[in-house]
Scaffold this motif. Structure first.
Motif, PDB file in Angstrom:
ATOM      1  N   ARG A   4       0.822  -1.168   0.026  1.00 20.09           N
ATOM      2  CA  ARG A   4      -0.117  -0.120  -0.096  1.00 20.09           C
ATOM      3  C   ARG A   4       0.910   1.243  -0.073  1.00 20.09           C
ATOM      4  O   ARG A   4       0.664   2.297  -0.542  1.00 20.09           O
ATOM      5  CB  ARG A   4      -0.956  -0.049   1.102  1.00 20.09           C
ATOM      6  N   VAL A   5       1.977   1.307   0.804  1.00 19.09           N
ATOM      7  CA  VAL A   5       2.886   2.414   0.741  1.00 19.09           C
ATOM      8  C   VAL A   5       3.639   2.563  -0.563  1.00 19.09           C
ATOM      9  O   VAL A   5       3.720   3.469  -0.892  1.00 19.09           O
ATOM     10  CB  VAL A   5       3.765   2.195   1.899  1.00 19.09           C
ATOM     11  N   TRP A   6       4.035   1.227  -1.158  1.00 19.57           N
ATOM     12  CA  TRP A   6       4.699   1.374  -2.335  1.00 19.57           C
ATOM     13  C   TRP A   6       4.008   2.045  -3.454  1.00 19.57           C
ATOM     14  O   TRP A   6       4.200   2.840  -4.178  1.00 19.57           O
ATOM     15  CB  TRP A   6       5.170   0.022  -2.898  1.00 19.57           C
ATOM     16  N   SER A   7       2.316   1.433  -3.458  1.00 22.32           N
ATOM     17  CA  SER A   7       1.657   2.104  -4.555  1.00 22.32           C
ATOM     18  C   SER A   7       1.473   3.542  -4.087  1.00 22.32           C
ATOM     19  O   SER A   7       1.427   4.345  -5.157  1.00 22.32           O
ATOM     20  CB  SER A   7       0.195   1.569  -4.353  1.00 22.32           C
ATOM     21  N   GLN A  14      -1.735   8.395  -7.165  1.00 19.92           N
ATOM     22  CA  GLN A  14      -1.566   8.489  -5.808  1.00 19.92           C
ATOM     23  C   GLN A  14      -0.476   9.617  -5.795  1.00 19.92           C
ATOM     24  O   GLN A  14      -0.809  10.352  -4.675  1.00 19.92           O
ATOM     25  CB  GLN A  14      -1.454   7.272  -5.038  1.00 19.92           C
ATOM     26  N   VAL A  15       0.453   9.428  -6.338  1.00 18.94           N
ATOM     27  CA  VAL A  15       1.586  10.551  -6.371  1.00 18.94           C
ATOM     28  C   VAL A  15       0.919  11.809  -6.383  1.00 18.94           C
ATOM     29  O   VAL A  15       1.414  13.117  -5.799  1.00 18.94           O
ATOM     30  CB  VAL A  15       2.707  10.403  -7.167  1.00 18.94           C
ATOM     31  N   SER A  16       0.138  12.128  -7.343  1.00 25.84           N
ATOM     32  CA  SER A  16      -0.436  13.200  -7.893  1.00 25.84           C
ATOM     33  C   SER A  16      -1.422  13.806  -6.610  1.00 25.84           C
ATOM     34  O   SER A  16      -1.610  15.056  -6.352  1.00 25.84           O
ATOM     35  CB  SER A  16      -1.366  13.124  -8.945  1.00 25.84           C
ATOM     36  N   LYS A  17      -1.835  12.999  -5.789  1.00 22.69           N
ATOM     37  CA  LYS A  17      -2.597  13.423  -4.538  1.00 22.69           C
ATOM     38  C   LYS A  17      -1.811  14.091  -3.360  1.00 22.69           C
ATOM     39  O   LYS A  17      -2.127  15.056  -2.703  1.00 22.69           O
ATOM     40  CB  LYS A  17      -3.677  12.110  -3.928  1.00 22.69           C
ATOM     41  N   TRP A  18      -0.463  13.444  -2.909  1.00 18.96           N
ATOM     42  CA  TRP A  18       0.371  14.086  -1.981  1.00 18.96           C
ATOM     43  C   TRP A  18       1.227  14.723  -2.209  1.00 18.96           C
ATOM     44  O   TRP A  18       1.880  15.673  -1.643  1.00 18.96           O
ATOM     45  CB  TRP A  18       0.766  12.684  -0.972  1.00 18.96           C
ATOM     46  N   LEU A  19       1.822  14.724  -3.488  1.00 19.25           N
ATOM     47  CA  LEU A  19       2.932  15.816  -4.151  1.00 19.25           C
ATOM     48  C   LEU A  19       2.152  16.815  -4.909  1.00 19.25           C
ATOM     49  O   LEU A  19       1.845  17.864  -4.134  1.00 19.25           O
ATOM     50  CB  LEU A  19       3.859  14.946  -4.928  1.00 19.25           C
ATOM     51  N   LEU A  34       6.902  18.263 -12.770  1.00 18.40           N
ATOM     52  CA  LEU A  34       6.196  18.635 -11.313  1.00 18.40           C
ATOM     53  C   LEU A  34       6.019  20.000 -11.564  1.00 18.40           C
ATOM     54  O   LEU A  34       7.046  20.795 -11.645  1.00 18.40           O
ATOM     55  CB  LEU A  34       6.602  18.242 -10.057  1.00 18.40           C
ATOM     56  N   LYS A  35       4.700  20.781 -11.302  1.00 19.14           N
ATOM     57  CA  LYS A  35       4.466  22.173 -11.303  1.00 19.14           C
ATOM     58  C   LYS A  35       3.597  22.569 -10.040  1.00 19.14           C
ATOM     59  O   LYS A  35       2.473  22.047 -10.049  1.00 19.14           O
ATOM     60  CB  LYS A  35       4.095  22.597 -12.582  1.00 19.14           C
ATOM     61  N   SER A  36       4.215  22.828  -8.951  1.00 19.60           N
ATOM     62  CA  SER A  36       3.390  23.352  -7.843  1.00 19.60           C
ATOM     63  C   SER A  36       2.395  24.163  -8.177  1.00 19.60           C
ATOM     64  O   SER A  36       2.450  25.268  -8.985  1.00 19.60           O
ATOM     65  CB  SER A  36       4.192  23.696  -6.836  1.00 19.60           C
ATOM     66  N   GLN A  37       1.273  24.163  -7.336  1.00 19.22           N
ATOM     67  CA  GLN A  37       0.314  25.146  -7.712  1.00 19.22           C
ATOM     68  C   GLN A  37       0.483  26.310  -6.815  1.00 19.22           C
ATOM     69  O   GLN A  37       0.101  27.275  -7.081  1.00 19.22           O
ATOM     70  CB  GLN A  37      -1.253  24.717  -6.963  1.00 19.22           C
ATOM     71  N   GLU A  38       1.346  26.424  -6.016  1.00 17.80           N
ATOM     72  CA  GLU A  38       1.821  27.491  -5.069  1.00 17.80           C
ATOM     73  C   GLU A  38       2.633  28.594  -5.960  1.00 17.80           C
ATOM     74  O   GLU A  38       3.364  28.126  -6.845  1.00 17.80           O
ATOM     75  CB  GLU A  38       2.670  26.841  -3.898  1.00 17.80           C
ATOM     76  N   ASP A  39       2.318  29.648  -5.620  1.00 15.66           N
ATOM     77  CA  ASP A  39       2.945  30.793  -6.436  1.00 15.66           C
ATOM     78  C   ASP A  39       4.403  30.694  -5.882  1.00 15.66           C
ATOM     79  O   ASP A  39       4.756  30.386  -4.852  1.00 15.66           O
ATOM     80  CB  ASP A  39       2.317  32.087  -6.110  1.00 15.66           C
ATOM     81  N   GLU A 112       8.174  18.299   4.090  1.00 12.63           N
ATOM     82  CA  GLU A 112       7.283  18.211   5.586  1.00 12.63           C
ATOM     83  C   GLU A 112       5.692  18.470   4.919  1.00 12.63           C
ATOM     84  O   GLU A 112       5.166  17.161   5.415  1.00 12.63           O
ATOM     85  CB  GLU A 112       7.632  19.420   6.215  1.00 12.63           C
ATOM     86  N   ARG A 113       5.458  19.258   3.901  1.00 11.12           N
ATOM     87  CA  ARG A 113       3.862  19.208   3.537  1.00 11.12           C
ATOM     88  C   ARG A 113       3.630  17.938   2.826  1.00 11.12           C
ATOM     89  O   ARG A 113       2.468  17.435   2.928  1.00 11.12           O
ATOM     90  CB  ARG A 113       3.805  20.310   2.520  1.00 11.12           C
ATOM     91  N   CYS A 114       4.427  17.426   1.973  1.00 11.66           N
ATOM     92  CA  CYS A 114       4.358  16.128   1.246  1.00 11.66           C
ATOM     93  C   CYS A 114       4.280  15.070   2.155  1.00 11.66           C
ATOM     94  O   CYS A 114       3.207  14.049   1.945  1.00 11.66           O
ATOM     95  CB  CYS A 114       5.464  15.896   0.091  1.00 11.66           C
ATOM     96  N   PHE A 115       5.193  14.850   3.180  1.00 14.47           N
ATOM     97  CA  PHE A 115       4.765  13.733   3.946  1.00 14.47           C
ATOM     98  C   PHE A 115       3.555  13.960   4.816  1.00 14.47           C
ATOM     99  O   PHE A 115       2.948  12.669   5.204  1.00 14.47           O
ATOM    100  CB  PHE A 115       6.103  13.598   5.110  1.00 14.47           C
ATOM    101  N   ASN A 116       3.075  14.949   5.202  1.00 18.21           N
ATOM    102  CA  ASN A 116       1.998  15.225   6.101  1.00 18.21           C
ATOM    103  C   ASN A 116       0.825  14.751   5.155  1.00 18.21           C
ATOM    104  O   ASN A 116      -0.174  14.017   5.632  1.00 18.21           O
ATOM    105  CB  ASN A 116       1.572  16.548   6.392  1.00 18.21           C
ATOM    106  N   ASN A 117       0.712  15.150   3.643  1.00 13.46           N
ATOM    107  CA  ASN A 117      -0.343  14.640   2.748  1.00 13.46           C
ATOM    108  C   ASN A 117      -0.174  13.162   2.622  1.00 13.46           C
ATOM    109  O   ASN A 117      -1.276  12.511   2.819  1.00 13.46           O
ATOM    110  CB  ASN A 117       0.014  15.441   1.607  1.00 13.46           C
ATOM    111  N   LEU A 118       0.950  12.368   2.542  1.00 16.10           N
ATOM    112  CA  LEU A 118       1.157  11.130   2.227  1.00 16.10           C
ATOM    113  C   LEU A 118       0.573  10.469   3.380  1.00 16.10           C
ATOM    114  O   LEU A 118       0.033   9.497   3.513  1.00 16.10           O
ATOM    115  CB  LEU A 118       2.639  10.832   2.129  1.00 16.10           C
TER     116      LEU A 118
END
Length: 123
Positions: A4-7, A14-19, A34-39, A112-118
């Motif tokens: 599940r973690v590997w997926s 799934q990567v698109s959800k947390w990254l 990758l292009k962040s939505q953040e300015d 840190e943000r990505c790991f929180n989302n993950l």
């Protein structure tokens, strides 16, 4: 469970959800962007270097400093009570000395943000 973690770190949706929304594919030789939505966040591109259970390695090239290639390495290990996940972002020292501190700060906050989302996705 380790699969599940590997997926979560290898499957595009799934990567698109947390990254960030991405075309990432965990296949050796595959390129991604990758292009962040953040300015103010730069485009990141790279290529998958290794993708085998349970290790994923890819290059990471920040558009603001595209002569520097850093490496992201994910390693998963089954443990008694779940899965151990290790992520290393190496090569940041290759940035010019006037840029490296800014990149470390940026990457620290971003990961840190990505790991929180993950964590939210996996819980």
């Amino acid at each position: 469970n380790i699969d599940r973690v590997w997926s979560a770190i290898t499957e595009t949706d799934q990567v698109s959800k947390w990254l960030v929304p991405t075309d990432f594919k965990a296949e050796v030789g595959a390129s991604y962007a990758l292009k962040s939505q953040e300015d103010g966040c730069d485009m990141v591109t790279g290529k998958v270097l290794e993708a085998k259970h349970y290790k994923l390695v890819y290059s990471w090239i920040n558009a603001s400093c595209d002569e520097v290639e850093t490496i992201i390495t994910w390693t998963l290990k089954s443990e008694k009570n779940g899965t151990s996940l290790t992520m290393v972002h190496s090569g940041i020292s290759k940035y010019p000395s006037n840029v490296a501190p800014k990149m470390i700060e940026s990457y620290t906050g971003g990961w840190e943000r990505c790991f929180n989302n993950l964590g939210q996705i996996l819980s």
